[in-house]
Design a protein around this motif. Structure first.
Motif, PDB file in Angstrom:
ATOM      1  N   ARG A 103       1.003  -1.413  -0.001  1.00 18.75           N
ATOM      2  CA  ARG A 103       0.115  -0.013  -0.011  1.00 18.75           C
ATOM      3  C   ARG A 103       0.787   1.382  -0.044  1.00 18.75           C
ATOM      4  N   VAL A 104       1.827   1.372  -0.997  1.00 20.12           N
ATOM      5  CA  VAL A 104       2.478   2.494  -1.263  1.00 20.12           C
ATOM      6  C   VAL A 104       2.559   2.786  -2.577  1.00 20.12           C
ATOM      7  N   PRO A 105       2.944   4.198  -2.854  1.00 17.54           N
ATOM      8  CA  PRO A 105       2.599   4.498  -4.127  1.00 17.54           C
ATOM      9  C   PRO A 105       3.876   4.235  -4.959  1.00 17.54           C
ATOM     10  N   LEU A 106       3.769   4.038  -6.470  1.00 19.34           N
ATOM     11  CA  LEU A 106       4.761   3.571  -7.285  1.00 19.34           C
ATOM     12  C   LEU A 106       4.907   4.667  -8.276  1.00 19.34           C
ATOM     13  N   ARG A 107       5.838   5.171  -8.784  1.00 15.83           N
ATOM     14  CA  ARG A 107       6.238   6.225  -9.611  1.00 15.83           C
ATOM     15  C   ARG A 107       7.207   5.720 -10.469  1.00 15.83           C
ATOM     16  N   VAL A 108       7.074   6.341 -11.726  1.00 16.26           N
ATOM     17  CA  VAL A 108       8.065   5.831 -12.945  1.00 16.26           C
ATOM     18  C   VAL A 108       9.052   6.978 -13.346  1.00 16.26           C
ATOM     19  N   GLN A 109      10.311   6.327 -13.770  1.00 13.84           N
ATOM     20  CA  GLN A 109      11.106   7.373 -14.224  1.00 13.84           C
ATOM     21  C   GLN A 109      12.031   6.987 -15.539  1.00 13.84           C
ATOM     22  N   SER A 110      12.190   7.777 -16.496  1.00 15.31           N
ATOM     23  CA  SER A 110      13.039   6.966 -17.521  1.00 15.31           C
ATOM     24  C   SER A 110      14.133   7.828 -17.630  1.00 15.31           C
ATOM     25  N   THR A 111      14.116   9.107 -18.359  1.00 18.07           N
ATOM     26  CA  THR A 111      15.095  10.225 -18.412  1.00 18.07           C
ATOM     27  C   THR A 111      15.157  11.313 -17.454  1.00 18.07           C
ATOM     28  N   GLY A 112      13.860  11.430 -16.852  1.00 15.20           N
ATOM     29  CA  GLY A 112      13.737  12.383 -15.814  1.00 15.20           C
ATOM     30  C   GLY A 112      13.472  13.842 -16.561  1.00 15.20           C
TER      31      GLY A 112
END
Length: 450
Positions: free
Chosen positions: A63-72
């Motif tokens: 139950r924690v958030p997930l975020r995504v990063q490629s080049t930023g």
């Protein structure tokens, strides 16, 4: 929590799983925008689909958030908790010249795609910089130097491999999971992690492009003349005008150093003589300090805008304009013209009405009816503090010309805005594929406009 979560992830992930303070953590979370605060509890360096699935399922279970990063490049909002999945290792590019398509991993930059496709006389529809990530550009719609002739980059998105918010792997195309593909084409925050996309490529055998640079005394004349010229511009010619404050540093050519100039960018696919005829009225507006217009290989389109390639602390904001007549030039120059006080190193207007407004409607792109984009760029340690307030003043000054919608790729740190029916449909798709909102795609539900 972070150590427990990291232990759970390490048992199922092949790539690095790092917590704050661990060797390699700072490099793994680093964004192109150095002003962004990216400090998740755990970062997962995905090496394949299985790693992404494990990360999504662990985030959902804990139950924690997930975020995504490629080049930023799109790192405008802070990440201070939960799981960050970095996709930079998913950078494979496979070109199929027979079908004029490319299959591209989520960590690839456009430059890698251009390099591979150019071997076959093909190019993708890219933005002003090939240094940005492919997926982020497509998710926001994607406008570049070929906006009027070729429309949005997302118009060429054919399919995508996505790990949904429930941890399932789906292939979204116009036949299966068509609603998800619709959202991926310009819907910005999506209810899953895109791990690969398949895009259509185009032929641009000839391109007339570059920039005309005008000194401070000519900025107003050229800006007004260009705006008048856009009212009759042909649909193949894409232009933009940026008032740029050149810093007094050695990296800037001596004639430009410390000057406020207007950079008038031009791109027109087709024969050189047709490009010269289209640009002739722009050349005639005033004497140019630099005339950089001429034949240009489509693979070298980065030269048109000359966007920076080195990471820096920045704040960007923007909006869309329905038009730019009836006093707009006065308001724009009075607010951000030479001699005015504001923190922006560059303020840009892009003429985009054209092919971008003529797509099939099988997408969630915001702002197809806009005539111009408006962009604001502030650079330096104080950019994040000074940018938002200054942007409010600029937008207030040009409020009569603002469009109802706001495209997320062109808005920077400011929110995207969709028509009410598109916003409602995006919310439905997000709830269907990420019912627990693990990816936070509903944290900033796009506001609907009528």
């Amino acid at each position: 929590m972070s150590s427990t979560l990291a232990d759970a992830l390490s048992a199922h992930v092949q790539g690095p799983v790092l917590v704050p303070g661990a060797p390699g953590y700072d490099d793994e979370v680093a964004a192109f925008n150095l002003a962004a605060r990216i400090r998740p509890d755990v970062v997962v360096g995905a090496t394949g689909v299985a790693d992404v699935v494990a990360a999504v399922r662990a985030a959902r279970e804990h139950r924690v958030p997930l975020r995504v990063q490629s080049t930023g490049h799109g790192a405008e909002r802070p990440v201070t908790s939960g799981v960050l999945v970095t996709t930079r290792r998913l950078d494979e590019v496979v070109v199929d010249p027979a079908s004029r398509t490319a299959t591209v991993g989520a960590g690839a930059r456009w430059g890698a795609v251009v390099e591979r496709t150019a071997e076959h006389g093909l190019v993708p529809v890219v933005g002003s910089s090939s240094n940005v990530g492919v997926v982020g550009f497509l998710l926001g719609g994607g406008l570049g130097p070929l906006a009027r002739s070729h429309g949005f980059g997302s118009d060429r998105l054919l399919s995508a491999t996505v790990v949904t918010g429930t941890g399932d792997v789906v292939e979204a195309d116009d036949g299966e999971h068509a609603d998800l593909l619709w959202a991926l084409r310009g819907g910005d925050a999506v209810p899953g992690v895109v791990v690969a996309v398949r895009i259509a490529l185009v032929e641009v055998p000839a391109l007339y492009a570059g920039a005309l640079v005008f000194d401070t005394p000519h900025v107003e004349t050229v800006l007004r003349g260009w705006l008048d010229w856009t009212a009759h511009a042909d649909d193949l010619t894409t232009t933009s005008a940026a008032v740029v404050r050149m810093p007094p540093i050695d990296a800037v050519p001596e004639p430009l150093r410390g000057r406020t100039v207007l950079s008038l960018r031009v791109a027109r696919p087709g024969p050189v003589d047709a490009g010269e005829r289209a640009a002739a009225p722009l050349r005639a507006l005033a004497p140019a300090m630099i005339d950089g217009l001429g034949p240009l290989a489509a693979r070298d389109s980065d030269r048109i805008h000359g966007d920076p390639t080195a990471p820096a602390p920045v704040w960007t904001g923007g909006a869309l304009l329905a038009g730019a007549a009836d006093g707009f030039a006065d308001a724009w120059l009075d607010t951000v013209g030479p001699g005015t006080e504001h923190p922006f190193v560059a303020v840009e207007l892009r003429h985009v009405a054209g092919a971008g407004g003529r797509a099939s409607g099988a997408d969630a792109v915001a702002g197809r009816d806009a005539a111009f984009t408006l962009g604001l760029v502030s650079v330096g340690p104080e950019a994040r503090a000074s940018g938002p307030g200054a942007a409010e003043r600029v937008l207030a000054a040009v409020a009569p010309w603002l469009a109802d919608e706001a495209n997320p790729n062109m808005s920077g740190a400011l929110p995207g805005r969709w028509r009410a029916d598109v916003a409602a449909r995006l919310d439905e798709v997000r709830r269907r594929y990420d019912p627990d909102d693990v990816l936070g795609s509903r944290a900033a539900v796009p506001s609907g406009v009528h």
